[in-house]
Every structure is written in structure tokens, then in C-alpha cells.
Design a protein around this motif. Structure first.
Motif: not given
Length: 721
Positions: A541, A546-549
Motif C-alpha cells: 500500500g 491499490t486494487r484498481d492498479s
């Protein structure tokens, strides 16, 4: 029929006589230029089944009524004679390139003068040329008042195995920049042939060539001028000093000799002056340029010109051309000494099979760069039997890893263009050098649309443990080899320190005892994994992931176990770009669509050299720290103790600098990294030579190359042991 000046009409009877005497069943002509057209006309009535070219992209084309054959087509058609249709300066280079194939299939190779090429594995170096003592040349110099030097490939070497590599690169660049779709290379060559017929070989300058293109061939001024400037720029960019020979010239000047430079070239005096200044060649008494004098060494007239200037004085000429620098000089009553050029020495070395793998123009530039690097000194480059000396770490990195990593970086950049990423993670520890090269190249070429490379702290041990959530996950780690004690298995594979497991037993990963051991300590293993995962996720982090990366990972490779573990830990797919390993349909982790390797573990059933000798890459792509084990709660890392590679890391920097030097030299050619077109079989074969009998690796190199293991076992060994 217009006969090219590079193919004197006097060749026709000797070529015909040789072909009649050889009685071939089927003939193939090597070459696609006008010389090939002339040879086909001469051989009218013989069974010529097709043409051959080094570039596989030309296979299947129809030129002069003949098809360009593949290797398999050559065999199917029963070809037993190949005639090289090219300028005589390329005959040996081409025959060396195709020699392994021809030896294997019993095919003879014929030069246009009717001479059969010698297809021995290593061309013998004539004892009166290479092995003649340098002191003998100095003795000849002492006996003469005027010392004449050839320029190109004697005092100045170019990053090309043939002069056409320079022209072809200039054409490639011009067509790209202007969007020109025509066959500009053939047009440029045809214009030179017309000028050659009118003025004589080398007895005219580039202005005459490009003037004819504009006036008689319908080429616009903009295109012709752009190509001329590109050709001149390439001539200058690819030229570099041959230090040993320039030092000899300087000694002649200090000893009071009258020193001259003679060169056969289409370049103007101003361009030659730029090259002389670039290469720091001292001012000499006389500089004779064929394009300016209207006379060439090739015809002998430039030597006659020199004799007229220094009438009655003893003249020694030194150069690389057997015909242009030796035969013609002797005919004019001078003494001559041949100093082999870097490409000639390359052909005579055990590296000459690499010529067979050179298919693109850029391949020719690459081999030219290596030749000028390896054979800078014509008197001390090889040892007995044609083996090439690799005498220091910088040279080792330049020759074997520079081309490999340039090719991989170019491939990586192209992939990032096709599939953009927000984060590009270079996995520790191989990524220590890779991320530095990538970020330096990104800044150097201003590739700001590509993501910055991040050095990502990880290892199989670190990522593997952090990804464990279930008993099945823990037992799956036994799929990787292990050999050692029970305590070592828990510590090295699962991160459990201070267990009460046996330290004096021995088991392997597939033993039932190994499974029982993991099941016995399962609660401790999973509890430790949770702690490590929490700290690892905080680290991830902190990198802005992030989860969208959109994440891409880059690494040396092999199987992608770290990528697989990271994907399971983060719950998201990544894209993996590896140098070597088992990826795609071969990947054991099922990552078939989101992983690829430039040099896969198997290509056509045979392991690539890069995969076969990947331990050598592991020894070079090292970091100053030991293997990453885990991340603490405060964000700091725990690393294993360093091994020999860390102890000797200051020496590894010399290898790394050699790699960077190669890439710097490549950029100086003007070829953009992502547009680099190097043949993968050539790069793979070159890498394999590092551990082959073709080279003699100095002990100073061998003594710093180790590989260590702290996952499957706790071991270390030297690569060459």
C-alpha cells in the motif's frame, strides 16, 4: 544488360567454367541485389532453383523471376551449390555465415571468381598475417621513410559486419521518419552502380549518387537529402577509434616518419575530417581521399598518386584489404602489410557460427559492435585455435549480457506500449540492476508515458509465506524441491525460526515425513503467514498499489512462483514479463494469458541457451543485499546473510557497467530501443558462448561468479566449478 561494376565482366567466363566443372544438380544464388540479377543472366540455362537471403522476412518473395528460398526449401530442392552474388568484400562474411548449414547438408559454396569457399569450422588465420609478431611490423616501419595507413577498419572501425549494414540502417531510419513506402535501398544502390560505371569504383562522392537519384530516378529532393544526411550520420555515429593502430601511427610521427592516410570512400573531405577528429587521429602529412582524387586504392591509382608525391622514397602501406591494401600497393612498387579488420578476425574466431544467426540489419550492427570490442588490437585478440579472450569483467558484461538485456528491455517497452501498466515492479534481487537500466533508459529516451520502475522487495520465501491461508496452500509449497533437515525446511520454506524440529535428520520435499512435518506445525505456519501478510500488505500500500492498479512485474523468471504468490496475496491478476522460463501454456501455475518470456524454457523442443544457463544470469543479476526473508511490522526488512555474490558485489559493478556501456554504444547508433530488431536465435546463441569452448574466460571473471540458494537448500557454488 547493364553489368554492375562490383561484378566485372571478366568474372563471367571463370564463373561459367567453374559451374560447368562442378556439374551441380541444383543451384541457389545468395543475394537479392543487382549482382544477383547479373549472375542469373550469366547462369541462363543452368538449373537455378531460387535465391537466398539472410532476412527470413524475404522468404517467398519473387525477384528476377526466382523465389527466395527458406532453408527447408533449399534442402527440398536438392541444392548442392550456392553462388554468392555480392561484392567481393562480403564473400568471406557470407560464406562464414552459411558454412554450418552447408557443411551439414553437403552444399558447396562458390565465389563469383570461380573459387570454392573453404567451409572449415574456423577459418585458419594465415601465420604471415595475424601471428606475425608486432615487432616485425615495427621493423618494416623502421626500414621505410613514408608510412601510409588505410583509414576504415584499420585506424577507424565501424559497428557493422559489412558496409551495407550502415546504408540499410540509414534507409530504415529515413523510411520511418518520412513514411516512404518504396524500395529506397535498391534505388540508392542502383544510383551508386551507375556512378561506379561512369567514374570508377570509389572515384566519386555521395553528391554524385544522390544527384543522380534526384535527376534521373524520380526521387524527391526531400527524400534524397534526408537519406544522404542519414547515411552520413550513420557513418559518423558507427565509427570509433582503433586504439592500437592509432597508437602505432602516433609512434611513427614521433619517430620522424612521413605519415599519410589513404581511403576509398564516397565521403567528402569535411566528413572524413569529422571522423578523424571524433577518433582523435593526429594530423598527418597527406590525406588522400578517393572521392576527391577521382582515383581509388581498389584500382591502384591512388597508390600511383602517392608514389608521384613521394617519388624516390621508400613507402610502406598498412591496411586490412587483401586486394585494395596489399595487392594493389605491391603492384605500384610499394611494400605492404595487412592488418586484419575486426570483422575478418571475427570470421577467423570460434565465434564465427554467430554469423549464421545474423538475419537483420541490426544483427549486422550488433556483430560489428562486438567485433570492434573484441578485436580492437589486431595482434593480441585470440589464443590458439581461434578462441577469443574475455579478459575482464567489463568486457564480459558488454559482450554476453549487454545484447541480452538490451533485447529484453526493448521487448519489455513494446509490451508496455501494447498493454499499459500503472505500476511496474522489478522483483528483488535480479531486479536490482534491471530497474536501474530500465529507469535510466526511460529517462535517457524520455519515455515518460511508460511507468517508472519500482524495485520490489520480495523472494519466493517472502511472497510464498505471505500468501498462505490454508493447509492446502502450505502443503503446495512442498511442490518445490527441498533437501535438508526438518528444521531447515520450516525455516527456509515457511519462515519458522526457533522450532524444535530436528536439525540432524535429512528429508526431501516429496517424503511423507515432510508432509507430516508441515501438518504438525500447520497452526504456527499459518499464524506466522498472517503476521507476514499484514506487514507485506502495508508495504504494498505504501507503494501506491491499490486494487484498481494495473500491475506488471519484470524479472529473470523461470516459473513465476513469486508472481503467482503475489496474485494470491493481493487477489488480483498481474502481467509478467520475464527473460526466461516456463510460461504461457507451459506454466505450472496456470498463468497462460498473463505471463510471457522472451527466451522460453523450450523453443522448438530445445531449451534456449538463456534458460539452460540461467544460473549465470542469476550470478550477474545480483544485489548487494542477501535474500529478502520478511518485512517487520515497522516496515524494515530482514534479509538473509550475504554470500559470495554480496561479498564480491563491488566486482559485479564492473559487469553491470559493461552492460550499460553496450547499451550506450547501441543508443549512439540512433536505433531506438523499442525499434531494435535483433534476432532472438542470435542473442540466445551469443549468450551461450559465455560457457562454450569458443571463448577463454579469464580467472578474474570466473572468480566472482557464484550462485547461492536459501530456499530449496542452503548452498552456494561457483558457476565454473
Amino acid at each position: 544488360m547493364q553489368v554492375r561494376c562490383d561484378l566485372p565482366t571478366s568474372y563471367a567466363p571463370t564463373l561459367l567454367s567453374a559451374v560447368v566443372g562442378l556439374q551441380p544438380r541444383a543451384i541457389a544464388v545468395y543475394g537479392l541485389g543487382v549482382v544477383a540479377k547479373t549472375v542469373l543472366a550469366i547462369l541462363d540455362g543452368f538449373n537455378v532453383v531460387g535465391l537466398i537471403d539472410k532476412d527470413p522476412a524475404n522468404v517467398g518473395r519473387i525477384l528476377y523471376g526466382k523465389v527466395v528460398l527458406s532453408d527447408s526449401s533449399v534442402r527440398r530442392q536438392g541444392v548442392d551449390l550456392i553462388i554468392i552474388a555480392a561484392s567481393d568484400i562480403y564473400w568471406r562474411t557470407i560464406s562464414a555465415r552459411i558454412a554450418p548449414f552447408c557443411r551439414l547438408h553437403g552444399i558447396r559454396v562458390l565465389y563469383m571468381d570461380g573459387t570454392l569457399a573453404a567451409l572449415s569450422e574456423v577459418l585458419p588465420t594465415p601465420p604471415d598475417i595475424h601471428q606475425r609478431a608486432f615487432s616485425e611490423l615495427e621493423g618494416l616501419i623502421a626500414e621505410h621513410e613514408v608510412i601510409s595507413f588505410d583509414l576504415f577498419e584499420t585506424l577507424v572501425v565501424r559497428a557493422a559486419t559489412r558496409s551495407d549494414d550502415i546504408l540499410e540502417t540509414a534507409v530504415w531510419r529515413t523510411k520511418k521518419e518520412l513514411g516512404y513506402q518504396g524500395d529506397l535501398l535498391s534505388i540508392r544502390k542502383e544510383a551508386e552502380e551507375v556512378c561506379c560505371k561512369q567514374y570508377g569504383r570509389y572515384a566519386f562522392n555521395l553528391d554524385a549518387v544522390y544527384g543522380y537519384m534526384k535527376e534521373s530516378m524520380g526521387i524527391s529532393h526531400a527524400i534524397a537529402d534526408a537519406l544522404q544526411q542519414a547515411e552520413i550520420a550513420m557513418e559518423i555515429a558507427l565509427s570509433s577509434p582503433r586504439a592500437a593502430m592509432i597508437s602505432l601511427l602516433s609512434r611513427c610521427l614521433r619517430n620522424g616518419k612521413t605519415v599519410c592516410i589513404l581511403t576509398d570512400t564516397h565521403l567528402s573531405r569535411s566528413m572524413i575530417d569529422m571522423i578523424l577528429n571524433r577518433c582523435a587521429i593526429p594530423t598527418v602529412s597527406h590525406l588522400a581521399i578517393s572521392s576527391e582524387e577521382g582515383a581509388s586504392k581498389h584500382s591502384g591509382k591512388l597508390f600511383a598518386h602517392l608514389r608521384s608525391i613521394y617519388r624516390g622514397r621508400r613507402i610502406l602501406h598498412i591496411g586490412d584489404g587483401e586486394h585494395s591494401d596489399v595487392t594493389r600497393a605491391i603492384e605500384q612498387g610499394m611494400r605492404a602489410f595487412r592488418v586484419l579488420s575486426p570483422p575478418d578476425l571475427f570470421i577467423r574466431s570460434r565465434l564465427n557460427p554467430l554469423l549464421r544467426e545474423a538475419c537483420t540489419t541490426h544483427d549486422g550492427v550488433l556483430l560489428g559492435m562486438l567485433a570492434r570490442r573484441l578485436f580492437a588490437d589486431p595482434f593480441s585478440s585470440m589464443i590458439h585455435g581461434g578462441r577469443v579472450r574475455i579478459h575482464d569483467l567489463h568486457q564480459f558484461g558488454y559482450v554476453f549480457f549487454g545484447p541480452l538485456l538490451l533485447t529484453w528491455l526493448a521487448w519489455l517497452i513494446r509490451n508496455l506500449r501494447r498493454r499499459p501498466a500503472d505500476k511496474l515492479l522489478f522483483l528483488a534481487r535480479e531486479g536490482y540492476l534491471l530497474v536501474r537500466l530500465y529507469n535510466w533508459l526511460r529517462a535517457e529516451k524520455q519515455l515518460r508515458d511508460l511507468p517508472e520502475g519500482l524495485y520490489f522487495a520480495t523472494s519466493r520465501r517472502m511472497a510464498g509465506v505471505a500468501s498462505l491461508r490454508t493447509a492446502e496452500d502450505a502443503l503446495a509449497l512442498l511442490d518445490d524441491d527441498y533437501s535438508g533437515s526438518s528444521e531447515g525446511l520450516l525455516r527456509l520454506r515457511y519462515g519458522l525460526n526457533g522450532s524444535d524440529a530436528a536439525v540432524d535428520d535429512h528429508l526431501v520435499h516429496s517424503d511423507p515425513e515432510a508432509v507430516a512435518l508441515v501438518e504438525r506445525y500447520l497452526d504456527d505456519i499459518l499464524a506466522n503467514a498472517r503476521d507476514e501478510r499484514e506487514a507485506y500488505l502495508r508495504y504494498v500500500g505504501g507503494l501506491g498499489i491499490t486494487r484498481d492498479s494495473r500491475i506488471a512485474v519484470a524479472d529473470l523468471g523461470i516459473k513465476g512462483s513469486i508472481q503467482d504468490a503475489l496474485q494470491r496475496m493481493l487477489g488480483k491478476t498481474m502481467q509478467g514479463y520475464y527473460i526466461t522460463g516456463w510460461f504461457g501454456s507451459d506454466n505450472p501455475y496456470g498463468m497462460t494469458d498473463n505471463t510471457s518470456a522472451l527466451f522460453p524454457g523450450s523453443r522448438g523442443g530445445e531449451p534456449s541457451q538463456v534458460y539452460r544457463h540461467h544460473l549465470l544470469s542469476e550470478s550477474v543479476l545480483v544485489a548487494p543485499e542477501g535474500m529478502y526473508l520478511r518485512i517487520r511490522a515497522d516496515g524494515s526488512f530482514i534479509n538473509a546473510l550475504g554470500h559470495k555474490n554480496q561479498e564480491l558485489f563491488h566486482h559485479k559493478i564492473d559487469i553491470h557497467e559493461g552492460i550499460r556501456s553496450f547499451i550506450v554504444d547501441w543508443l549512439m547508433t540512433g536505433i531506438e530501443p523499442e525499434e531494435t530488431e535483433l534476432s532472438l536465435p542470435l542473442i540466445d546463441s551469443l549468450y551461450g558462448q559465455a560457457l562454450a569452448d569458443s571463448v577463454d574466460i579469464d580467472e578474474t571473471v570466473k572468480s566472482v561468479c557464484y550462485v547461492d540458494e536459501s530456499y530449496r537448500a542452503d548452498t552456494e557454488k561457483r558457476i565454473w566449478d
